[in-house]
Design a protein around this motif. Structure first.
Motif, PDB file in Angstrom:
ATOM      1  N   MET A   1     -15.939 -15.522  -1.894  1.00 13.10           N
ATOM      2  CA  MET A   1     -15.656 -15.591  -1.281  1.00 13.10           C
ATOM      3  C   MET A   1     -13.820 -14.942  -1.524  1.00 13.10           C
ATOM      4  SD  MET A   1     -15.381 -17.151   2.532  1.00 13.10           S
ATOM      5  CE  MET A   1     -15.593 -18.559   1.465  1.00 13.10           C
ATOM      6  N   GLY A   2     -13.374 -13.819  -0.825  1.00 13.16           N
ATOM      7  CA  GLY A   2     -11.811 -14.133  -0.547  1.00 13.16           C
ATOM      8  C   GLY A   2     -11.172 -14.226   0.432  1.00 13.16           C
ATOM      9  N   VAL A   3      -9.960 -14.960   1.091  1.00 14.23           N
ATOM     10  CA  VAL A   3      -9.341 -15.215   2.093  1.00 14.23           C
ATOM     11  C   VAL A   3      -8.257 -14.410   2.165  1.00 14.23           C
ATOM     12  CG1 VAL A   3      -8.290 -17.348   3.146  1.00 14.23           C
ATOM     13  CG2 VAL A   3     -10.459 -17.465   1.857  1.00 14.23           C
ATOM     14  N   VAL A   4      -7.808 -14.009   3.558  1.00 12.70           N
ATOM     15  CA  VAL A   4      -7.009 -13.365   3.786  1.00 12.70           C
ATOM     16  C   VAL A   4      -5.992 -14.049   5.309  1.00 12.70           C
ATOM     17  CG1 VAL A   4      -5.409 -11.493   4.080  1.00 12.70           C
ATOM     18  CG2 VAL A   4      -7.548 -11.281   2.851  1.00 12.70           C
ATOM     19  N   THR A   5      -4.996 -14.386   5.316  1.00 15.75           N
ATOM     20  CA  THR A   5      -4.408 -14.927   5.605  1.00 15.75           C
ATOM     21  C   THR A   5      -2.948 -13.963   7.007  1.00 15.75           C
ATOM     22  OG1 THR A   5      -4.969 -17.480   5.684  1.00 15.75           O
ATOM     23  CG2 THR A   5      -3.327 -17.020   7.435  1.00 15.75           C
ATOM     24  N   ASN A   6      -3.204 -14.104   8.330  1.00 16.27           N
ATOM     25  CA  ASN A   6      -2.382 -13.034   8.982  1.00 16.27           C
ATOM     26  C   ASN A   6      -2.047 -14.061  10.104  1.00 16.27           C
ATOM     27  OD1 ASN A   6      -1.040 -10.533   9.688  1.00 16.27           O
ATOM     28  ND2 ASN A   6      -2.695  -9.997  11.300  1.00 16.27           N
ATOM     29  N   HIS A   7      -0.541 -13.459  10.212  1.00 13.24           N
ATOM     30  CA  HIS A   7      -0.016 -15.178  10.909  1.00 13.24           C
ATOM     31  C   HIS A   7       0.827 -13.676  12.794  1.00 13.24           C
ATOM     32  CE1 HIS A   7      -0.501 -18.250   8.734  1.00 13.24           C
ATOM     33  NE2 HIS A   7      -0.113 -17.728   7.858  1.00 13.24           N
ATOM     34  N   LEU A   8       1.120 -14.941  13.013  1.00 13.29           N
ATOM     35  CA  LEU A   8       1.640 -14.112  14.281  1.00 13.29           C
ATOM     36  C   LEU A   8       2.466 -15.751  15.516  1.00 13.29           C
ATOM     37  CD1 LEU A   8       2.204 -11.951  16.133  1.00 13.29           C
ATOM     38  CD2 LEU A   8      -0.356 -12.764  17.719  1.00 13.29           C
ATOM     39  N   GLU A   9       4.236 -15.459  16.290  1.00 12.10           N
ATOM     40  CA  GLU A   9       4.357 -15.707  16.850  1.00 12.10           C
ATOM     41  C   GLU A   9       4.594 -15.297  17.913  1.00 12.10           C
ATOM     42  OE1 GLU A   9       7.376 -18.547  15.160  1.00 12.10           O
ATOM     43  OE2 GLU A   9       6.227 -19.224  13.895  1.00 12.10           O
ATOM     44  N   ASN A 139      -2.956  -8.092  15.273  1.00  9.58           N
ATOM     45  CA  ASN A 139      -2.145  -9.153  15.467  1.00  9.58           C
ATOM     46  C   ASN A 139      -1.318  -8.308  17.238  1.00  9.58           C
ATOM     47  OD1 ASN A 139      -1.705 -10.943  13.817  1.00  9.58           O
ATOM     48  ND2 ASN A 139       0.025 -10.112  13.392  1.00  9.58           N
ATOM     49  N   GLU A 140      -1.524  -7.039  17.488  1.00  6.70           N
ATOM     50  CA  GLU A 140      -1.438  -5.990  18.571  1.00  6.70           C
ATOM     51  C   GLU A 140      -2.582  -6.056  19.593  1.00  6.70           C
ATOM     52  OE1 GLU A 140      -1.353  -1.995  17.341  1.00  6.70           O
ATOM     53  OE2 GLU A 140       1.422  -2.316  16.268  1.00  6.70           O
ATOM     54  N   LYS A 141      -3.702  -6.607  19.154  1.00  6.73           N
ATOM     55  CA  LYS A 141      -4.103  -7.181  20.650  1.00  6.73           C
ATOM     56  C   LYS A 141      -4.482  -8.320  19.986  1.00  6.73           C
ATOM     57  CE  LYS A 141      -7.831  -4.507  18.650  1.00  6.73           C
ATOM     58  NZ  LYS A 141      -8.965  -3.866  17.473  1.00  6.73           N
ATOM     59  N   ILE A 142      -3.736  -9.661  19.971  1.00  4.28           N
ATOM     60  CA  ILE A 142      -3.620 -10.633  20.188  1.00  4.28           C
ATOM     61  C   ILE A 142      -2.913 -11.304  20.756  1.00  4.28           C
ATOM     62  CG2 ILE A 142      -2.788 -13.382  19.276  1.00  4.28           C
ATOM     63  CD1 ILE A 142      -4.871 -12.931  16.903  1.00  4.28           C
ATOM     64  N   PHE A 143      -1.600 -10.046  20.047  1.00  5.28           N
ATOM     65  CA  PHE A 143       0.072  -9.963  21.580  1.00  5.28           C
ATOM     66  C   PHE A 143      -0.240 -10.069  22.978  1.00  5.28           C
ATOM     67  CE2 PHE A 143       4.024  -7.857  23.237  1.00  5.28           C
ATOM     68  CZ  PHE A 143       4.524  -8.635  22.790  1.00  5.28           C
ATOM     69  N   GLY A 144      -0.881  -8.587  23.099  1.00  4.01           N
ATOM     70  CA  GLY A 144      -1.634  -8.222  23.916  1.00  4.01           C
ATOM     71  C   GLY A 144      -2.504  -8.651  25.334  1.00  4.01           C
ATOM     72  N   LEU A 145      -3.061  -9.261  24.662  1.00  2.00           N
ATOM     73  CA  LEU A 145      -4.060 -10.463  25.210  1.00  2.00           C
ATOM     74  C   LEU A 145      -2.810 -12.091  25.852  1.00  2.00           C
ATOM     75  CD1 LEU A 145      -7.242 -10.580  23.773  1.00  2.00           C
ATOM     76  CD2 LEU A 145      -7.218 -10.038  25.473  1.00  2.00           C
ATOM     77  N   PHE A 146      -2.679 -12.019  25.153  1.00  2.00           N
ATOM     78  CA  PHE A 146      -1.705 -13.370  25.516  1.00  2.00           C
ATOM     79  C   PHE A 146      -0.368 -12.909  26.293  1.00  2.00           C
ATOM     80  CE2 PHE A 146       2.530 -15.757  25.513  1.00  2.00           C
ATOM     81  CZ  PHE A 146       2.073 -17.523  24.732  1.00  2.00           C
TER      82      PHE A 146
END
Length: 160
Positions: A1-9, A139-146
Motif C-alpha cells: 500500500m502506498g500513502v500520500v499526504t496532502n496538507h492545507l491551511e 485542496n481547491e475543493k476543500i478550500f471552496g467548501l470551507f
C-alpha cells in the motif's frame, strides 16, 4: 500500500468554536443547504454521530461520483479535532484507493479568528500514485467548501 499526504491551511475571521460547529458538527444539514450541487444528503447508517459512526453521502449533480461512505475515526468537540475516512464509494474504485482519510483541526488564529488545518491521506492499493493535479484539485475543493461554510456563518451570526 502506498500513502500520500496532502496538507492545507486556511485562515478565517470566524472563531474556532463557530467554524467547527458549522463545518463539522452541523455539516450533515448545512452542506446540502448551502452547496446542494455538491451534497444532496447525509444519512447515518450506524453509530451515534461519534467515533465509529458510518454515514452514506449522496452527491449532487456537480459531482461526478454518486455516493460514498465515510466513517468517523475521531471527534473531539473540545479540542476541535475531527478525523474521518472515505471507506466506500465511486472515488475509491476509480482511483484505486483503499481509503482516503482526513485529519482536521481548528486552532485559534489572529484577531479572534481561526486556522483550519487539514491533512488528506490517500491510501493506495499496491504502489498506486496520486497525481499533483489531483492533490491541487482536492485542496481547491476543500478550500471552496470551507469558504462557503465560512460565508454562511458570517451571514448568519445569530445562528452561531
Amino acid at each position: 500500500m502506498g500513502v500520500v499526504t496532502n496538507h492545507l491551511e486556511i485562515v478565517s475571521s470566524v472563531p474556532p468554536e463557530k467554524i467547527f460547529k458549522a463545518f463539522v458538527l452541523e455539516a450533515d444539514v448545512l452542506l446540502p443547504k448551502i452547496v446542494p450541487q455538491i451534497f444532496q444528503s447525509f444519512e447515518i447508517l450506524e453509530g451515534d454521530g461519534g467515533a465509529g459512526t458510518v454515514k452514506k453521502i449522496t452527491f449532487g449533480d456537480a459531482v461526478k461520483f454518486k455516493h460514498a461512505k465515510h466513517r468517523i475515526d475521531l471527534l473531539d468537540k473540545e479540542k476541535f479535532i475531527y478525523h474521518y475516512s472515505w471507506v466506500e464509494g465511486d472515488i475509491l474504485s476509480l482511483h484505486h484507493y483503499e481509503k482516503i482519510s482526513y485529519e482536521m483541526k481548528v486552532e485559534s488564529g489572529p484577531d479572534g479568528g481561526s486556522i483550519f488545518k487539514n491533512a488528506t491521506i490517500y491510501h493506495t492499493h499496491g504502489d498506486g500514485k496520486v497525481s499533483e493535479e489531483l492533490l491541487k484539485e482536492d485542496n481547491e475543493k476543500i478550500f471552496g467548501l470551507f469558504k462557503a461554510v465560512e460565508g454562511y456563518v458570517l451571514a448568519n451570526p445569530a445562528a452561531y
